[in-house]
Design a protein around this motif. Structure first.
Motif, PDB file in Angstrom:
ATOM      1  N   MET A   6       0.837  -1.162   0.000  1.00 42.78           N
ATOM      2  CA  MET A   6       0.000   0.000   0.000  1.00 42.78           C
ATOM      3  C   MET A   6       0.890   1.236   0.000  1.00 42.78           C
ATOM      4  SD  MET A   6      -2.227   1.355   3.311  1.00 42.78           S
ATOM      5  CE  MET A   6      -1.901  -0.143   4.139  1.00 42.78           C
ATOM      6  N   PHE A   7       0.675   2.129  -0.938  1.00 48.44           N
ATOM      7  CA  PHE A   7       1.454   3.355  -1.030  1.00 48.44           C
ATOM      8  C   PHE A   7       1.017   4.332   0.044  1.00 48.44           C
ATOM      9  CE2 PHE A   7       1.809   7.770  -2.350  1.00 48.44           C
ATOM     10  CZ  PHE A   7       3.163   7.860  -2.596  1.00 48.44           C
ATOM     11  N   VAL A   8       2.010   4.945   0.706  1.00 56.30           N
ATOM     12  CA  VAL A   8       1.756   6.048   1.638  1.00 56.30           C
ATOM     13  C   VAL A   8       2.796   7.132   1.353  1.00 56.30           C
ATOM     14  CG1 VAL A   8       0.745   4.622   3.461  1.00 56.30           C
ATOM     15  CG2 VAL A   8       3.187   5.047   3.461  1.00 56.30           C
ATOM     16  N   PRO A   9       2.441   8.375   1.532  1.00 50.67           N
ATOM     17  CA  PRO A   9       3.447   9.435   1.370  1.00 50.67           C
ATOM     18  C   PRO A   9       4.555   9.269   2.419  1.00 50.67           C
ATOM     19  CG  PRO A   9       1.219  10.349   1.396  1.00 50.67           C
ATOM     20  CD  PRO A   9       1.101   8.907   1.787  1.00 50.67           C
ATOM     21  N   PHE A  10       5.771   9.663   2.080  1.00 51.80           N
ATOM     22  CA  PHE A  10       6.896   9.524   2.999  1.00 51.80           C
ATOM     23  C   PHE A  10       6.610  10.161   4.348  1.00 51.80           C
ATOM     24  CE2 PHE A  10       9.966   7.809   0.033  1.00 51.80           C
ATOM     25  CZ  PHE A  10      10.804   7.123   0.893  1.00 51.80           C
ATOM     26  N   GLU A  11       5.943  11.286   4.333  1.00 51.10           N
ATOM     27  CA  GLU A  11       5.660  12.007   5.579  1.00 51.10           C
ATOM     28  C   GLU A  11       4.820  11.174   6.549  1.00 51.10           C
ATOM     29  OE1 GLU A  11       4.691  13.375   2.378  1.00 51.10           O
ATOM     30  OE2 GLU A  11       6.793  13.947   2.281  1.00 51.10           O
ATOM     31  N   LEU A  64       5.191   7.866   6.968  1.00 49.39           N
ATOM     32  CA  LEU A  64       5.952   6.740   7.495  1.00 49.39           C
ATOM     33  C   LEU A  64       6.491   7.114   8.872  1.00 49.39           C
ATOM     34  CD1 LEU A  64       8.012   5.600   4.369  1.00 49.39           C
ATOM     35  CD2 LEU A  64       6.100   4.388   5.442  1.00 49.39           C
ATOM     36  N   PRO A  65       6.514   6.169   9.814  1.00 45.92           N
ATOM     37  CA  PRO A  65       7.045   6.477  11.137  1.00 45.92           C
ATOM     38  C   PRO A  65       8.569   6.650  11.088  1.00 45.92           C
ATOM     39  CG  PRO A  65       6.563   4.143  10.978  1.00 45.92           C
ATOM     40  CD  PRO A  65       6.051   4.772   9.713  1.00 45.92           C
ATOM     41  N   PRO A  66       9.145   7.309  12.088  1.00 48.46           N
ATOM     42  CA  PRO A  66      10.601   7.482  12.125  1.00 48.46           C
ATOM     43  C   PRO A  66      11.355   6.146  12.089  1.00 48.46           C
ATOM     44  CG  PRO A  66       9.567   8.900  13.749  1.00 48.46           C
ATOM     45  CD  PRO A  66       8.483   8.009  13.187  1.00 48.46           C
ATOM     46  N   SER A  67      10.732   5.074  12.559  1.00 55.61           N
ATOM     47  CA  SER A  67      11.382   3.760  12.588  1.00 55.61           C
ATOM     48  C   SER A  67      11.334   3.033  11.248  1.00 55.61           C
ATOM     49  CB  SER A  67      10.726   2.877  13.648  1.00 55.61           C
ATOM     50  OG  SER A  67       9.353   2.675  13.321  1.00 55.61           O
ATOM     51  N   ALA A  68      10.621   3.591  10.265  1.00 52.68           N
ATOM     52  CA  ALA A  68      10.498   2.934   8.960  1.00 52.68           C
ATOM     53  C   ALA A  68      11.879   2.748   8.334  1.00 52.68           C
ATOM     54  CB  ALA A  68       9.611   3.749   8.025  1.00 52.68           C
ATOM     55  N   ARG A  69      12.056   1.624   7.689  1.00 54.80           N
ATOM     56  CA  ARG A  69      13.322   1.309   7.024  1.00 54.80           C
ATOM     57  C   ARG A  69      13.383   2.034   5.687  1.00 54.80           C
ATOM     58  NH1 ARG A  69      15.483  -4.798   5.721  1.00 54.80           N
ATOM     59  NH2 ARG A  69      17.481  -4.184   4.859  1.00 54.80           N
ATOM     60  N   VAL A  70      14.569   2.531   5.334  1.00 53.88           N
ATOM     61  CA  VAL A  70      14.733   3.176   4.032  1.00 53.88           C
ATOM     62  C   VAL A  70      15.944   2.600   3.309  1.00 53.88           C
ATOM     63  CG1 VAL A  70      13.603   5.363   4.651  1.00 53.88           C
ATOM     64  CG2 VAL A  70      16.077   5.125   4.957  1.00 53.88           C
ATOM     65  N   TRP A  71      15.859   2.631   2.004  1.00 54.18           N
ATOM     66  CA  TRP A  71      16.962   2.269   1.104  1.00 54.18           C
ATOM     67  C   TRP A  71      17.161   3.466   0.193  1.00 54.18           C
ATOM     68  CZ3 TRP A  71      13.078  -1.023   2.487  1.00 54.18           C
ATOM     69  CH2 TRP A  71      13.449  -2.258   3.051  1.00 54.18           C
ATOM     70  N   ILE A  72      18.411   3.884   0.032  1.00 46.35           N
ATOM     71  CA  ILE A  72      18.720   5.060  -0.779  1.00 46.35           C
ATOM     72  C   ILE A  72      19.582   4.626  -1.959  1.00 46.35           C
ATOM     73  CG2 ILE A  72      19.755   7.359  -0.817  1.00 46.35           C
ATOM     74  CD1 ILE A  72      19.402   7.348   2.294  1.00 46.35           C
ATOM     75  N   TYR A  73      19.150   4.995  -3.152  1.00 43.80           N
ATOM     76  CA  TYR A  73      19.883   4.695  -4.382  1.00 43.80           C
ATOM     77  C   TYR A  73      20.232   6.025  -5.048  1.00 43.80           C
ATOM     78  CZ  TYR A  73      17.869   0.082  -3.623  1.00 43.80           C
ATOM     79  OH  TYR A  73      17.507  -1.120  -3.073  1.00 43.80           O
ATOM     80  N   SER A 110       6.641   3.537   0.567  1.00 39.79           N
ATOM     81  CA  SER A 110       6.696   4.757  -0.221  1.00 39.79           C
ATOM     82  C   SER A 110       7.922   4.707  -1.111  1.00 39.79           C
ATOM     83  CB  SER A 110       6.755   5.979   0.702  1.00 39.79           C
ATOM     84  OG  SER A 110       6.484   7.159  -0.030  1.00 39.79           O
ATOM     85  N   ALA A 111       7.900   5.470  -2.180  1.00 38.53           N
ATOM     86  CA  ALA A 111       9.026   5.572  -3.101  1.00 38.53           C
ATOM     87  C   ALA A 111       9.005   6.972  -3.698  1.00 38.53           C
ATOM     88  CB  ALA A 111       8.924   4.521  -4.201  1.00 38.53           C
ATOM     89  N   ALA A 112      10.168   7.623  -3.662  1.00 39.49           N
ATOM     90  CA  ALA A 112      10.244   8.984  -4.192  1.00 39.49           C
ATOM     91  C   ALA A 112      11.685   9.327  -4.524  1.00 39.49           C
ATOM     92  CB  ALA A 112       9.700   9.980  -3.170  1.00 39.49           C
ATOM     93  N   PHE A 150      18.270  11.127  -5.907  1.00 41.93           N
ATOM     94  CA  PHE A 150      18.280   9.986  -5.002  1.00 41.93           C
ATOM     95  C   PHE A 150      16.910   9.320  -4.962  1.00 41.93           C
ATOM     96  CE2 PHE A 150      21.187  13.212  -3.488  1.00 41.93           C
ATOM     97  CZ  PHE A 150      22.364  12.501  -3.293  1.00 41.93           C
ATOM     98  N   LEU A 151      16.878   8.045  -5.327  1.00 39.15           N
ATOM     99  CA  LEU A 151      15.663   7.263  -5.177  1.00 39.15           C
ATOM    100  C   LEU A 151      15.646   6.734  -3.752  1.00 39.15           C
ATOM    101  CD1 LEU A 151      13.153   5.699  -6.155  1.00 39.15           C
ATOM    102  CD2 LEU A 151      14.732   3.873  -6.875  1.00 39.15           C
ATOM    103  N   VAL A 152      14.571   7.000  -3.036  1.00 39.99           N
ATOM    104  CA  VAL A 152      14.445   6.522  -1.662  1.00 39.99           C
ATOM    105  C   VAL A 152      13.194   5.655  -1.576  1.00 39.99           C
ATOM    106  CG1 VAL A 152      14.285   7.165   0.771  1.00 39.99           C
ATOM    107  CG2 VAL A 152      15.507   8.658  -0.824  1.00 39.99           C
ATOM    108  N   LEU A 153      13.400   4.410  -1.124  1.00 40.62           N
ATOM    109  CA  LEU A 153      12.293   3.503  -0.850  1.00 40.62           C
ATOM    110  C   LEU A 153      12.124   3.447   0.659  1.00 40.62           C
ATOM    111  CD1 LEU A 153      13.161   0.508  -3.224  1.00 40.62           C
ATOM    112  CD2 LEU A 153      11.790   2.541  -3.723  1.00 40.62           C
ATOM    113  N   GLY A 154      10.897   3.515   1.119  1.00 37.77           N
ATOM    114  CA  GLY A 154      10.616   3.460   2.549  1.00 37.77           C
ATOM    115  C   GLY A 154       9.608   2.372   2.845  1.00 37.77           C
ATOM    116  N   LEU A 155       9.787   1.728   4.006  1.00 35.97           N
ATOM    117  CA  LEU A 155       8.921   0.608   4.379  1.00 35.97           C
ATOM    118  C   LEU A 155       8.625   0.652   5.867  1.00 35.97           C
ATOM    119  CD1 LEU A 155       7.557  -2.143   3.826  1.00 35.97           C
ATOM    120  CD2 LEU A 155       9.809  -3.190   4.172  1.00 35.97           C
TER     121      LEU A 155
END
Length: 166
Positions: free
Chosen positions: A1-6, A8-17, A52-54, A60-65
């Motif tokens: 399910m897509f959610v805006p980055f804002e 996502l909780p502070p504990s959400a995992r992110v990957w930066i490309y 989220s993905a933005a 920088f592509l940032v994926l958040g989970l």
């Protein structure tokens, strides 16, 4: 399910490309639907992920989970890497190459080959306060608070220490 980055909780995992060049506004607009679709359809063992993905800073592509909802599995991480490879092909950029470091200099993202780091510090091209994009950050809260951060406040601090006298 897509959610805006804002959201996502502070504990959400992110990957930066990191892209090997800045993306143009038209390129960013063209991939926006694919980013939202990927995040909306991303699953782990059949469970929908809150993700989220933005693109940030145009490079920088940032994926958040949100792993409180469901964590990433090996298969879901593999799916994200396949998605990133597809974006590389679509945009004609490299997102998986890790040999360049990104700094914010005069308001622009500038890449520096890792092998040139010591020389850039020695010549003053990089200062302790030069903003550095530490793409090893793995939590959304750190991304929001300290990305970019002064180079001296990251793993690069050792490069700004005086050399021991012999």
């Amino acid at each position: 399910m897509f959610v805006p980055f804002e959201e996502l909780p502070p504990s959400a995992r992110v990957w930066i490309y990191q892209a090997d060049r800045p993306l143009m506004g038209t390129e960013l607009a063209a991939v926006e639907p694919a980013l939202a679709q990927f995040a909306a359809e991303w699953t782990s063992h059949g469970r929908m992920l809150r993700a989220s993905a933005a693109f940030r800073h145009g490079q920088f592509l940032v994926l958040g989970l949100d792993e409180e909802v469901a964590g990433a599995s090996g298969c879901s991480i593999d799916a994200s890497v396949r998605f990133v490879r597809g974006l590389e092909e679509q945009l004609g950029v490299s997102l998986l190459e890790k040999s360049h470091l990104a700094f914010l200099i005069n308001g622009q993202v500038q890449l520096l080959d890792r092998r040139e780091l010591r020389q850039a510090v020695a010549t003053g091209q990089l200062q302790p306060e030069t903003p550095y994009f530490d793409n090893t950050i793995a939590q959304h809260g750190k991304l929001a608070a300290a990305w970019p951060a002064p180079a001296v406040q990251t793993w690069l601090a050792k490069y700004f220490q005086p050399s021991p006298q012999r």
